[in-house]
Scaffold this motif. Sequence first.
Motif, PDB file in Angstrom:
ATOM      1  N   GLY A   1      11.754  -4.446 -11.695  1.00 53.03           N
ATOM      2  CA  GLY A   1      11.184  -4.704 -10.371  1.00 53.03           C
ATOM      3  C   GLY A   1      10.115  -3.694 -10.023  1.00 53.03           C
ATOM      4  O   GLY A   1       9.065  -4.039  -9.485  1.00 53.03           O
ATOM      5  N   VAL A   2      10.359  -2.415 -10.332  1.00 58.09           N
ATOM      6  CA  VAL A   2       9.354  -1.380 -10.074  1.00 58.09           C
ATOM      7  C   VAL A   2       8.103  -1.631 -10.891  1.00 58.09           C
ATOM      8  O   VAL A   2       6.979  -1.535 -10.412  1.00 58.09           O
ATOM      9  CB  VAL A   2       9.927   0.017 -10.386  1.00 58.09           C
ATOM     10  N   ALA A   3       8.298  -1.985 -12.169  1.00 60.56           N
ATOM     11  CA  ALA A   3       7.149  -2.247 -13.038  1.00 60.56           C
ATOM     12  C   ALA A   3       6.344  -3.441 -12.552  1.00 60.56           C
ATOM     13  O   ALA A   3       5.114  -3.436 -12.572  1.00 60.56           O
ATOM     14  CB  ALA A   3       7.627  -2.480 -14.481  1.00 60.56           C
ATOM     15  N   MET A   4       7.048  -4.496 -12.115  1.00 61.42           N
ATOM     16  CA  MET A   4       6.353  -5.690 -11.622  1.00 61.42           C
ATOM     17  C   MET A   4       5.551  -5.375 -10.377  1.00 61.42           C
ATOM     18  O   MET A   4       4.411  -5.808 -10.212  1.00 61.42           O
ATOM     19  CB  MET A   4       7.379  -6.796 -11.325  1.00 61.42           C
ATOM     20  N   THR A   5       6.147  -4.583  -9.462  1.00 58.89           N
ATOM     21  CA  THR A   5       5.449  -4.245  -8.222  1.00 58.89           C
ATOM     22  C   THR A   5       4.193  -3.449  -8.508  1.00 58.89           C
ATOM     23  O   THR A   5       3.131  -3.714  -7.982  1.00 58.89           O
ATOM     24  CB  THR A   5       6.380  -3.444  -7.293  1.00 58.89           C
ATOM     25  N   LYS A   6       4.321  -2.450  -9.388  1.00 60.66           N
ATOM     26  CA  LYS A   6       3.152  -1.642  -9.717  1.00 60.66           C
ATOM     27  C   LYS A   6       2.150  -2.438 -10.526  1.00 60.66           C
ATOM     28  O   LYS A   6       0.945  -2.223 -10.442  1.00 60.66           O
ATOM     29  CB  LYS A   6       3.579  -0.385 -10.467  1.00 60.66           C
TER      30      LYS A   6
ATOM     31  N   ILE B   1       1.605   5.695   1.235  1.00 66.03           N
ATOM     32  CA  ILE B   1       1.842   4.253   1.262  1.00 66.03           C
ATOM     33  C   ILE B   1       3.021   3.960   0.338  1.00 66.03           C
ATOM     34  O   ILE B   1       3.143   4.552  -0.735  1.00 66.03           O
ATOM     35  CB  ILE B   1       0.595   3.474   0.802  1.00 66.03           C
ATOM     36  N   VAL B   2       3.871   3.029   0.748  1.00 63.96           N
ATOM     37  CA  VAL B   2       5.117   2.757   0.030  1.00 63.96           C
ATOM     38  C   VAL B   2       5.132   1.315  -0.466  1.00 63.96           C
ATOM     39  O   VAL B   2       4.729   0.394   0.252  1.00 63.96           O
ATOM     40  CB  VAL B   2       6.333   3.019   0.936  1.00 63.96           C
ATOM     41  N   PHE B   3       5.579   1.109  -1.710  1.00 61.92           N
ATOM     42  CA  PHE B   3       5.739  -0.234  -2.268  1.00 61.92           C
ATOM     43  C   PHE B   3       6.860  -0.976  -1.543  1.00 61.92           C
ATOM     44  O   PHE B   3       7.745  -0.348  -0.940  1.00 61.92           O
ATOM     45  CB  PHE B   3       6.067  -0.159  -3.758  1.00 61.92           C
TER      46      PHE B   3
ATOM     47  N   ASN C   1       9.486  -2.222  -2.675  1.00 63.87           N
ATOM     48  CA  ASN C   1      10.823  -1.869  -3.168  1.00 63.87           C
ATOM     49  C   ASN C   1      11.247  -0.458  -2.778  1.00 63.87           C
ATOM     50  O   ASN C   1      12.276   0.037  -3.233  1.00 63.87           O
ATOM     51  CB  ASN C   1      10.885  -2.030  -4.687  1.00 63.87           C
ATOM     52  N   GLY C   2      10.444   0.200  -1.926  1.00 66.08           N
ATOM     53  CA  GLY C   2      10.808   1.529  -1.453  1.00 66.08           C
ATOM     54  C   GLY C   2      10.326   2.665  -2.319  1.00 66.08           C
ATOM     55  O   GLY C   2      10.590   3.824  -1.996  1.00 66.08           O
ATOM     56  N   SER C   3       9.600   2.381  -3.400  1.00 61.62           N
ATOM     57  CA  SER C   3       9.061   3.459  -4.240  1.00 61.62           C
ATOM     58  C   SER C   3       7.689   3.876  -3.722  1.00 61.62           C
ATOM     59  O   SER C   3       7.015   3.141  -3.002  1.00 61.62           O
ATOM     60  CB  SER C   3       8.957   3.001  -5.699  1.00 61.62           C
ATOM     61  N   ASN C   4       7.271   5.074  -4.093  1.00 55.84           N
ATOM     62  CA  ASN C   4       6.004   5.625  -3.621  1.00 55.84           C
ATOM     63  C   ASN C   4       4.826   4.937  -4.306  1.00 55.84           C
ATOM     64  O   ASN C   4       4.754   4.868  -5.529  1.00 55.84           O
ATOM     65  CB  ASN C   4       5.953   7.126  -3.896  1.00 55.84           C
ATOM     66  N   ALA C   5       3.884   4.415  -3.526  1.00 50.87           N
ATOM     67  CA  ALA C   5       2.686   3.772  -4.072  1.00 50.87           C
ATOM     68  C   ALA C   5       1.522   4.752  -4.122  1.00 50.87           C
ATOM     69  O   ALA C   5       0.767   4.777  -5.091  1.00 50.87           O
ATOM     70  CB  ALA C   5       2.302   2.551  -3.224  1.00 50.87           C
ATOM     71  N   MET C   6       1.366   5.553  -3.065  1.00 48.67           N
ATOM     72  CA  MET C   6       0.298   6.557  -3.047  1.00 48.67           C
ATOM     73  C   MET C   6       0.649   7.624  -2.025  1.00 48.67           C
ATOM     74  O   MET C   6       1.073   7.327  -0.914  1.00 48.67           O
ATOM     75  CB  MET C   6      -1.051   5.923  -2.689  1.00 48.67           C
ATOM     76  N   ASP C   7       0.480   8.867  -2.412  1.00 52.07           N
ATOM     77  CA  ASP C   7       0.663  10.002  -1.514  1.00 52.07           C
ATOM     78  C   ASP C   7      -0.437  10.986  -1.879  1.00 52.07           C
ATOM     79  O   ASP C   7      -0.338  11.688  -2.885  1.00 52.07           O
ATOM     80  CB  ASP C   7       2.055  10.615  -1.695  1.00 52.07           C
ATOM     81  N   THR C   8      -1.507  11.028  -1.067  1.00 55.58           N
ATOM     82  CA  THR C   8      -2.666  11.797  -1.478  1.00 55.58           C
ATOM     83  C   THR C   8      -3.371  12.441  -0.296  1.00 55.58           C
ATOM     84  O   THR C   8      -3.243  11.997   0.851  1.00 55.58           O
ATOM     85  CB  THR C   8      -3.667  10.903  -2.241  1.00 55.58           C
TER      86      THR C   8
ATOM     87  N   PHE D   1       2.627  -3.503   3.912  1.00 55.46           N
ATOM     88  CA  PHE D   1       3.033  -2.256   3.266  1.00 55.46           C
ATOM     89  C   PHE D   1       3.256  -1.175   4.327  1.00 55.46           C
ATOM     90  O   PHE D   1       2.427  -0.989   5.224  1.00 55.46           O
ATOM     91  CB  PHE D   1       1.963  -1.788   2.278  1.00 55.46           C
ATOM     92  N   ALA D   2       4.365  -0.436   4.216  1.00 58.05           N
ATOM     93  CA  ALA D   2       4.646   0.661   5.133  1.00 58.05           C
ATOM     94  C   ALA D   2       3.809   1.883   4.757  1.00 58.05           C
ATOM     95  O   ALA D   2       3.637   2.182   3.578  1.00 58.05           O
ATOM     96  CB  ALA D   2       6.132   1.010   5.095  1.00 58.05           C
ATOM     97  N   PHE D   3       3.300   2.601   5.769  1.00 53.13           N
ATOM     98  CA  PHE D   3       2.446   3.761   5.495  1.00 53.13           C
ATOM     99  C   PHE D   3       2.410   4.680   6.709  1.00 53.13           C
ATOM    100  O   PHE D   3       2.830   4.311   7.815  1.00 53.13           O
ATOM    101  CB  PHE D   3       1.033   3.323   5.123  1.00 53.13           C
ATOM    102  N   CYS D   4       1.898   5.882   6.504  1.00 54.50           N
ATOM    103  CA  CYS D   4       1.685   6.820   7.613  1.00 54.50           C
ATOM    104  C   CYS D   4       0.538   7.753   7.251  1.00 54.50           C
ATOM    105  O   CYS D   4       0.212   7.946   6.078  1.00 54.50           O
ATOM    106  CB  CYS D   4       2.948   7.618   7.924  1.00 54.50           C
ATOM    107  N   GLN D   5      -0.113   8.308   8.287  1.00 53.97           N
ATOM    108  CA  GLN D   5      -1.171   9.293   8.112  1.00 53.97           C
ATOM    109  C   GLN D   5      -0.771  10.584   8.825  1.00 53.97           C
ATOM    110  O   GLN D   5      -0.155  10.549   9.893  1.00 53.97           O
ATOM    111  CB  GLN D   5      -2.509   8.792   8.693  1.00 53.97           C
TER     112      GLN D   5
END
Length: 488
Positions: free
Chosen positions: A17-22, A360-362, A364-371, A385-389
């Motif tokens: 599932g993680v691989a498919m999402t990414k 930004i979070v995928f 499935n709850g995994s981290n998509a980007m933290d930069t 997509f859930a995210f915050c600044q």
Amino acid sequence: MRDKATLLIMLLILCHGVAMTKGLWEIKNEDREDHGPQMPEKLFLLQNSKRVVKTDAGEMRVLESYGGRVSERRLHIGFINMEPSSLFVPQYLDSTLIVFVRSGEAKVGFIYEDELAERELKRGDVYQIPAGSAFYLLNIGKAQKLHIICSIDPSESLGIGIFQSFYIGGGAPVSVLSGFEPQILETAFNASEAELIKFFTRQHEGPIVHIGDSHVSASSLWNKFLQLKEDEKLNHLKKLVQDQEEDEDDEEKEEEKPQPSWSWRKLLESVFGDEMKKNKKDKVSHKSPHSCNLYDRKPDFKNTYGWSVALDGSDYSPLKTSGIGIYHVNLKPGSMMTPHVNPRATEYGMVVKGSGRIQIVFPNGSNAMDTHIKEGDVFFVPRYFAFCQIASKNEPLDFFGFTTSSRKNKPQFLVGATSLMKTMMGPELAAAFGVSEDTMRHILNAQHEAVILPTPWTESKQNYGNKLDLESLPTTKVVTNDDMIIGF
């Protein structure tokens, strides 16, 4: 043994599932401009910068959106920088533009309901130029550079690059009319081939040209009327026509032979149509679509730690046709916009001042980007997509952007005093987390702030006072790096 087999299967499913999402966000790295491979921590930053126009009078750069297969709609983000007394020559595009004047003053003119519509724009103004509408853009600020941020909708594009310009006038760029056979042009203009060759080959500056006294071109019709006030233009055009006709009459008497029927009248009528015939002052300006100023609006949300303001189709009706929204957010140093979701739109944002961090979070709850993000960076967040600044500790984070919906976005904040979780608080939510209702209530009531929150490194409230005001919006400076030049 059976339990181990079941656990192994569950782990395989989770990894898949993680691989498919990414995998949905795999990005092709060809056609990227000097940025190397796309790093995972930069997945939602737009970095494919292309310079589409460059002259001594100005430039236009575009950041191309790749969007991924999950994104329901793509937008490209463009930056137009123009020197004082310069003109972006008449053209039409295969994409709708929504322009935002970051600094300077501009006059935009385009064909609206078969007439020439003109508007003067100032800092903070938003204006829409529909796809297929011929337009020009003029820097009217006195000794001041013009800096514009614009959204470009590729959904209407022909698919030739980022977007396609069709220039009406000019020798360089070549006018679209130049592609027709000489006989067709001679018939259309009622002019000789020699006259038309001279007419179509006099401009060599490019798409953005100087029109000031030190850069006057003898063949430039625009130098003769663009800088005039609206109520002077028709009188000036009529005088040009009358002078030309008098010259033609004198030449006919002297040479006693037929003269070419092509004249200033033919040229002007071909460009301005019924404008000369109607001779009604200010009619064009009164009928043209209005502009809307983002900085004149009160914040939709404001507290000690920052503010946010949004513009949608109910506030500015032209946005309804393009389906685009606009927003601006300012976070004080160390403040955070709490984790939230955009249920109606993908969000495109650009840091116009300061620095900070975006996560930004995928699904499935995994981290998509933290930069880390800084002035000049452009990011996008897919719908749902859930995210915050978070603003940096020592400086604010100020960002402006577009959304892919002209309806009120109504972001869903997941945490905070007015959050989705607090609204849903009850036995069902407690059961979802496997805790008691008392524990659930204790956790959710601990946060007393909403939307924009302090972080552990936020300065004390006493240092902020009540100084936040849209009238004191930050101004930014020119940002230059190897791959992109963006002026503010």
